[in-house]
Design an enzyme around this catalytic site. Sequence first.
Site, PDB file in Angstrom:
ATOM      1  N   ARG A  34       0.846  -1.189   0.000  1.00  0.00           N
ATOM      2  CA  ARG A  34       0.000   0.000   0.000  1.00  0.00           C
ATOM      3  C   ARG A  34       0.883   1.241   0.000  1.00  0.00           C
ATOM      4  O   ARG A  34       1.936   1.273   0.643  1.00  0.00           O
ATOM      5  CB  ARG A  34      -0.926   0.034   1.230  1.00  0.00           C
ATOM      6  CG  ARG A  34      -2.060  -0.981   1.205  1.00  0.00           C
ATOM      7  CD  ARG A  34      -3.078  -0.660   0.107  1.00  0.00           C
ATOM      8  NE  ARG A  34      -4.221  -1.561   0.115  1.00  0.00           N
ATOM      9  CZ  ARG A  34      -4.305  -2.698  -0.569  1.00  0.00           C
ATOM     10  NH1 ARG A  34      -3.267  -3.092  -1.312  1.00  0.00           N
ATOM     11  NH2 ARG A  34      -5.392  -3.444  -0.502  1.00  0.00           N
ATOM     12  N   GLU A  36      -3.645   7.212  -5.116  1.00  0.00           N
ATOM     13  CA  GLU A  36      -3.755   6.222  -6.179  1.00  0.00           C
ATOM     14  C   GLU A  36      -5.048   6.431  -6.952  1.00  0.00           C
ATOM     15  O   GLU A  36      -6.118   6.358  -6.345  1.00  0.00           O
ATOM     16  CB  GLU A  36      -3.713   4.822  -5.581  1.00  0.00           C
ATOM     17  CG  GLU A  36      -3.559   3.715  -6.596  1.00  0.00           C
ATOM     18  CD  GLU A  36      -3.393   2.351  -5.943  1.00  0.00           C
ATOM     19  OE1 GLU A  36      -2.367   2.132  -5.261  1.00  0.00           O
ATOM     20  OE2 GLU A  36      -4.317   1.536  -6.086  1.00  0.00           O
ATOM     21  N   HIS A  58      -1.699  -0.940 -10.144  1.00  0.00           N
ATOM     22  CA  HIS A  58      -2.264  -1.850  -9.145  1.00  0.00           C
ATOM     23  C   HIS A  58      -2.710  -3.168  -9.808  1.00  0.00           C
ATOM     24  O   HIS A  58      -3.849  -3.613  -9.659  1.00  0.00           O
ATOM     25  CB  HIS A  58      -3.446  -1.191  -8.421  1.00  0.00           C
ATOM     26  CG  HIS A  58      -3.661  -1.717  -7.040  1.00  0.00           C
ATOM     27  ND1 HIS A  58      -3.965  -0.922  -5.978  1.00  0.00           N
ATOM     28  CD2 HIS A  58      -3.621  -2.983  -6.545  1.00  0.00           C
ATOM     29  CE1 HIS A  58      -4.113  -1.660  -4.883  1.00  0.00           C
ATOM     30  NE2 HIS A  58      -3.906  -2.918  -5.205  1.00  0.00           N
TER      31      HIS A  58
END
Length: 337
Positions: free
Chosen positions: A248, A276, A295
Amino acid sequence: MPSAQSPRAVFAMDPVHLPLLFPPPLMDRLRQVAEIDPGLVVRDFADPAVTPALAEAEVLITGWGCPHLDADVLAAAPRLRTVLHAAGSVRALVGEALWQRGIRVSSAVAANALPVAEYTLAMILLAGKDAFGQRERYRRTRSHPASDETAALGNVGRRVGVIGASRVGRRLLELLRPFDFAVSLYDPYVDPAGAAALGAEPLGLEDLLRTSDIVSLHAPDIPETYRMLDRAGLALIRDGGWLINTSRGALVDPDALADELRSGRLNAVLDVTEPEPLPAGDPLYDLPNVFLTPHIAGSLGNELERLGRTVVEELEHLAAGRPPAHEVRRTDLARVA
């Protein structure tokens, strides 16, 4: 066909994921052990159209896009006894009301760990060969490098530091074993014997950062890990070192990382960032020493079937009177993602 004792189940997720999670053969297998309508996929628990099915549901099969299971949802599902999550973390999904009801929770997080570990292994191998830098150089010069320019490249004896013996971290350590890496591990919950069993040398965080050529982050996103790599920590990584983050973005100070990358002192593979996605004008998109991906390390495409298969296997366990193989307990959430 399901038997008279088969539990009544309901899907609750974004419907776009359903065909990949449960392709026809797997859906048929699921319907052998549960009474479920594949055409009903709940996105809004307050929708009157789903009220009858929710009132009879004994099992919720959840996934990405499922709303939080709060007290109102649970009140509308009085027979619910099991939640099977066809995705990773359940932190945003479950709350105190669910635990108080004694509802069991299972997650496919272990299945989701494998593609993340595979992605990370690939990036470690490529970083050790400086594949990303050499690609940029080759594009620019249209010539092969001289021998002295590649003398420091290669993966024999390359020091890899793994931060976090999470499910992903453990799978990565397993995948690293056949290679000639020197592997170290930082995890405050793992003792020296446990680290040795995982094939890693236990080190404190500062020592790991100071001695690693490649640092790979696999710690959970919890308050204790927020900004665990701050400006001082990043400065400890040796010049030319690599940071790989598939966990993360919150684990790393974004401003400090950006400064290190803009200076060219460090390199990075970032599958996650904070925020993000990054703003369209962020310089990290264009830096030659940064490899950004959107991602994608976790399950996607045909890998989602592995998550669905985990759910079906859990249902088969329940039908046979066995406990879930991948149960998540309330106490787990204090130290997992």
